[in-house]
Scaffold this motif. Structure first.
Motif, PDB file in Angstrom:
ATOM      1  N   THR A  96      -2.276  10.659   8.310  1.00  0.00           N
ATOM      2  CA  THR A  96      -1.125  11.146   9.054  1.00  0.00           C
ATOM      3  C   THR A  96      -0.808  10.228  10.222  1.00  0.00           C
ATOM      4  O   THR A  96      -1.697   9.670  10.860  1.00  0.00           O
ATOM      5  CB  THR A  96      -1.368  12.577   9.585  1.00  0.00           C
ATOM      6  OG1 THR A  96      -0.208  13.013  10.263  1.00  0.00           O
ATOM      7  CG2 THR A  96      -2.543  12.609  10.543  1.00  0.00           C
ATOM      8  N   LYS A 141      -7.438  17.083  17.170  1.00  0.00           N
ATOM      9  CA  LYS A 141      -7.663  18.330  16.452  1.00  0.00           C
ATOM     10  C   LYS A 141      -8.690  18.110  15.347  1.00  0.00           C
ATOM     11  O   LYS A 141      -9.075  16.990  15.029  1.00  0.00           O
ATOM     12  CB  LYS A 141      -6.345  18.833  15.849  1.00  0.00           C
ATOM     13  CG  LYS A 141      -5.302  19.224  16.884  1.00  0.00           C
ATOM     14  CD  LYS A 141      -5.691  20.495  17.612  1.00  0.00           C
ATOM     15  CE  LYS A 141      -4.591  20.968  18.548  1.00  0.00           C
ATOM     16  NZ  LYS A 141      -4.960  22.202  19.256  1.00  0.00           N
ATOM     17  N   ASN A 168     -12.397  17.764  16.858  1.00  0.00           N
ATOM     18  CA  ASN A 168     -13.421  17.034  16.119  1.00  0.00           C
ATOM     19  C   ASN A 168     -14.696  16.892  16.938  1.00  0.00           C
ATOM     20  O   ASN A 168     -15.807  16.944  16.402  1.00  0.00           O
ATOM     21  CB  ASN A 168     -12.907  15.643  15.737  1.00  0.00           C
ATOM     22  CG  ASN A 168     -11.912  15.696  14.581  1.00  0.00           C
ATOM     23  OD1 ASN A 168     -11.935  16.621  13.777  1.00  0.00           O
ATOM     24  ND2 ASN A 168     -11.035  14.716  14.511  1.00  0.00           N
ATOM     25  N   ASN A 204      -2.196  15.073  16.546  1.00  0.00           N
ATOM     26  CA  ASN A 204      -3.340  15.705  15.914  1.00  0.00           C
ATOM     27  C   ASN A 204      -4.612  14.886  16.060  1.00  0.00           C
ATOM     28  O   ASN A 204      -5.619  15.181  15.434  1.00  0.00           O
ATOM     29  CB  ASN A 204      -3.062  15.936  14.418  1.00  0.00           C
ATOM     30  CG  ASN A 204      -2.100  17.075  14.177  1.00  0.00           C
ATOM     31  OD1 ASN A 204      -2.108  18.054  14.913  1.00  0.00           O
ATOM     32  ND2 ASN A 204      -1.256  16.942  13.181  1.00  0.00           N
ATOM     33  N   ASP A 205      -4.571  13.822  16.889  1.00  0.00           N
ATOM     34  CA  ASP A 205      -5.721  12.939  16.982  1.00  0.00           C
ATOM     35  C   ASP A 205      -6.984  13.672  17.411  1.00  0.00           C
ATOM     36  O   ASP A 205      -8.079  13.316  17.001  1.00  0.00           O
ATOM     37  CB  ASP A 205      -5.432  11.791  17.962  1.00  0.00           C
ATOM     38  CG  ASP A 205      -4.453  10.779  17.358  1.00  0.00           C
ATOM     39  OD1 ASP A 205      -4.239  10.862  16.139  1.00  0.00           O
ATOM     40  OD2 ASP A 205      -3.923   9.942  18.109  1.00  0.00           O
ATOM     41  N   LEU A 216      -5.988  21.230   7.376  1.00  0.00           N
ATOM     42  CA  LEU A 216      -6.563  19.973   7.823  1.00  0.00           C
ATOM     43  C   LEU A 216      -5.541  18.854   7.707  1.00  0.00           C
ATOM     44  O   LEU A 216      -5.106  18.532   6.597  1.00  0.00           O
ATOM     45  CB  LEU A 216      -7.795  19.622   6.982  1.00  0.00           C
ATOM     46  CG  LEU A 216      -8.976  20.589   7.086  1.00  0.00           C
ATOM     47  CD1 LEU A 216     -10.052  20.207   6.092  1.00  0.00           C
ATOM     48  CD2 LEU A 216      -9.533  20.603   8.497  1.00  0.00           C
ATOM     49  N   PRO A 217      -5.126  18.251   8.845  1.00  0.00           N
ATOM     50  CA  PRO A 217      -4.222  17.110   8.764  1.00  0.00           C
ATOM     51  C   PRO A 217      -4.847  15.987   7.957  1.00  0.00           C
ATOM     52  O   PRO A 217      -6.047  15.737   8.038  1.00  0.00           O
ATOM     53  CB  PRO A 217      -4.041  16.693  10.235  1.00  0.00           C
ATOM     54  CG  PRO A 217      -4.397  17.907  11.025  1.00  0.00           C
ATOM     55  CD  PRO A 217      -5.451  18.615  10.216  1.00  0.00           C
ATOM     56  N   ASN A 218      -4.041  15.310   7.153  1.00  0.00           N
ATOM     57  CA  ASN A 218      -4.527  14.233   6.308  1.00  0.00           C
ATOM     58  C   ASN A 218      -5.009  13.062   7.140  1.00  0.00           C
ATOM     59  O   ASN A 218      -4.529  12.811   8.231  1.00  0.00           O
ATOM     60  CB  ASN A 218      -3.403  13.776   5.354  1.00  0.00           C
ATOM     61  CG  ASN A 218      -3.928  12.841   4.277  1.00  0.00           C
ATOM     62  OD1 ASN A 218      -4.110  11.663   4.511  1.00  0.00           O
ATOM     63  ND2 ASN A 218      -4.162  13.411   3.105  1.00  0.00           N
ATOM     64  N   ARG A 219      -5.972  12.320   6.602  1.00  0.00           N
ATOM     65  CA  ARG A 219      -6.503  11.170   7.328  1.00  0.00           C
ATOM     66  C   ARG A 219      -5.440  10.120   7.592  1.00  0.00           C
ATOM     67  O   ARG A 219      -5.515   9.348   8.541  1.00  0.00           O
ATOM     68  CB  ARG A 219      -7.643  10.533   6.514  1.00  0.00           C
ATOM     69  CG  ARG A 219      -8.902  11.357   6.468  1.00  0.00           C
ATOM     70  CD  ARG A 219      -9.932  10.692   5.587  1.00  0.00           C
ATOM     71  NE  ARG A 219      -9.490  10.671   4.194  1.00  0.00           N
ATOM     72  CZ  ARG A 219     -10.138  10.017   3.230  1.00  0.00           C
ATOM     73  NH1 ARG A 219     -11.218   9.327   3.516  1.00  0.00           N
ATOM     74  NH2 ARG A 219      -9.697  10.049   1.987  1.00  0.00           N
ATOM     75  N   THR A 258      -9.619  17.415  11.918  1.00  0.00           N
ATOM     76  CA  THR A 258      -8.899  16.747  10.853  1.00  0.00           C
ATOM     77  C   THR A 258      -9.795  16.614   9.630  1.00  0.00           C
ATOM     78  O   THR A 258     -11.014  16.856   9.693  1.00  0.00           O
ATOM     79  CB  THR A 258      -8.443  15.353  11.301  1.00  0.00           C
ATOM     80  OG1 THR A 258      -9.607  14.569  11.610  1.00  0.00           O
ATOM     81  CG2 THR A 258      -7.552  15.434  12.532  1.00  0.00           C
ATOM     82  N   LEU A 259      -9.177  16.218   8.523  1.00  0.00           N
ATOM     83  CA  LEU A 259      -9.959  15.971   7.321  1.00  0.00           C
ATOM     84  C   LEU A 259     -10.973  14.866   7.575  1.00  0.00           C
ATOM     85  O   LEU A 259     -12.117  14.930   7.125  1.00  0.00           O
ATOM     86  CB  LEU A 259      -9.031  15.600   6.165  1.00  0.00           C
ATOM     87  CG  LEU A 259      -9.722  15.249   4.833  1.00  0.00           C
ATOM     88  CD1 LEU A 259     -10.550  16.415   4.334  1.00  0.00           C
ATOM     89  CD2 LEU A 259      -8.687  14.840   3.793  1.00  0.00           C
ATOM     90  N   SER A 260     -10.558  13.845   8.309  1.00  0.00           N
ATOM     91  CA  SER A 260     -11.478  12.755   8.640  1.00  0.00           C
ATOM     92  C   SER A 260     -12.665  13.271   9.448  1.00  0.00           C
ATOM     93  O   SER A 260     -13.809  12.874   9.217  1.00  0.00           O
ATOM     94  CB  SER A 260     -10.737  11.673   9.431  1.00  0.00           C
ATOM     95  OG  SER A 260     -11.606  10.642   9.809  1.00  0.00           O
TER      96      SER A 260
END
Length: 469
Positions: free
Chosen positions: A314, A322, A282, A319-320, A309-312, A324-326
């Protein structure tokens, strides 16, 4: 008054000349050793350092340092200086870089690293020097111990001209650069490599005039773009970042990429093609956003299949860091998205229904544009583009067939390109459309016939069983 001893004068002169010759010979030997034994990359930095020290000891007693970037943001003064100095090579330059692309009319000349150039402005001598250095990066994206190049200009002059340099000379260069861009701007297409953008010249010929698109929808997009670039004060008054998002969706071959190029040519905006698969964090996404310029179009093509994209929501802490969708939402509509002005963000997808609804709401994707199959009006635009005709006896049959089948503008364009003879090309398109129509209306005999045969066999078996009973 006693006269100086001639022998002493001659000895002093001889000593001076001997020392000077020795220093000159040492300099020649040093340069030869550097050229022969030191690798090219390191040699440039050594020579750059020598020139840097020489500029420090020169008669100019004030130096302004103009770095290429201010943090992650490109420095417009550096960009303006690079363009200005490239436009007027000086006889004081001993080493220059020369390049030429196919579309360039003339050679493009620029300073090489460590080189100096004298510019005289209003009778004042200003000396420019391009300084390059390498710095160790501890960024986790690049890896500990990686070297990153840092470039800057050093502008030196007499201290008494400080006010002229800061208040007249540098602002004049910035005004020259803006006028130069407006007059003869070559659009750029940027691609991301790590945290950096790499540009190439963009010469995509698509315009709204040549775009095979529904005329009403085309006019709506053009009006929306024209209104957007005029609303700087409006966006400031309502407290919103000066940006706008567009979602282009529809089947492959319907002209989504061509529409993006037409938007860039219409607005004279550069394009930043963001490849999400090349972004691991990110934080990297934010740095890339900071590296984009104002008046630009940021494009993410095929957003539905670029990355997972990992979900917000999750709970997987792995995945913090990586992408992400957020992180993507903050890129589009968060605080970081306000670090710049007059930006357009475009997502493309073949399957709108696969996207997270959070990406689609107004404020992120403000205008959803459906790029559908070819219509009769779009076909006429293609016929005009490819064969310079506005009407033909086969037009009526073609337009009737287009209403009955689904065919993309790309497929029609391919048929029109098969021959330079208008009659042959259009007849080939008619044959193609008729074939598609037959395929659409063709009865589904395969699976249905098998099913019917199985039902018939079951009925026959049942009848035989009843007779046996």
């Amino acid at each position: 008054m006693a006269l100086p001893d001639n022998n002493k004068v001659m000895r002093s002169t001889k000593d001076f000349l001997t020392t000077a010759a020795s220093l000159a010979a040492t300099a020649v030997v040093a340069r030869t050793v550097i050229n022969d034994l030191v690798p090219y990359e390191l040699r440039d930095y050594i020579l750059s350092g020598i020139n840097y020290l020489r500029s420090r000891s020169s008669s100019h007693d004030l130096i302004i340092v103009i770095e290429e970037k201010d943090g992650y943001t490109p420095n417009h003064v550096y960009q303006a200086a690079m363009a200005y100095l490239s436009s007027k090579p000086s006889s004081s330059m001993r080493r220059i870089k020369v390049r030429k692309h196919d579309e360039d009319k003339n050679l493009v000349v620029s300073l090489d690293q460590g080189e100096e150039m004298i510019d005289v402005f209003e009778g004042i001598e200003f000396k420019w020097c391009l300084v390059c250095s390498q710095q160790e990066s501890s960024n986790k994206d690049n890896g500990l111990g990686m070297l990153a190049e840092s470039r800057s200009f050093e502008l030196s002059f007499k201290k008494k001209h400080k006010d002229t340099a800061l208040n007249v000379y540098v602002p004049w260069i910035l005004d020259w650069w803006k006028a130069f861009q407006d007059q003869d701007k070559t659009l750029k297409l940027y691609m991301n490599e790590g945290d950096c953008w790499c540009p190439i010249n963009l010469h995509h010929p698509a315009t709204f005039e040549t775009l095979a698109m529904d005329p009403d929808l085309k006019r709506s997009v053009m009006d929306d773009l024209a209104r957007f670039v005029k609303r700087k004060d409006y966006y400031k008054r309502i407290g919103k970042a000066w940006k706008r998002g567009y979602l282009l969706y529809g089947p492959p071959g319907t002209g989504k990429s061509s529409l993006i190029a037409a938007m860039a040519n219409f607005l004279k905006f550069d394009i930043y093609d963001l490849e999400l698969t090349e972004v691991n964090w990110n934080s990297s996404l934010r740095r890339l956003l900071m590296g984009t310029s104002n008046k630009s179009i940021i494009v993410v093509e095929d957003i539905d299949c670029s990355v997972q994209l990992p979900n917000r929501d999750t709970s997987d802490n792995s995945n913090d860091e990586k992408v992400t969708l957020s992180g993507l939402l903050n890129f589009v509509d968060g605080l970081w998205s306000s670090c710049g002005e007059e930006r357009i963000i475009v997502f493309t997808t073949n399957y709108k229904e696969k996207l997270d609804l959070a990406l689609l709401r107004p404020g992120r994707m403000d205008m959803h544009i459906h790029m559908g199959y070819c219509s009769p009006s779009a076909f006429r635009i293609l016929a005009s583009n490819y064969h310079n005709i506005d009407d033909h006896p086969l037009f009526e049959e073609i337009e009737t067939l287009i209403k009955e089948v689904e065919i993309t503008p790309a497929a029609i364009a391919e048929e029109l390109m098969r021959s330079d003879d208008v009659d042959v090309a259009l007849q080939g398109l008619v044959d193609c459309l008729q074939h598609l129509k037959l395929e659409v209306n063709k009865p589904k005999s395969g699976v249905d016939d098998v099913d019917k045969a199985e039902v018939k066999d079951v009925d026959s078996t049942q009848n035989e069983s009843q007779q046996d009973g």
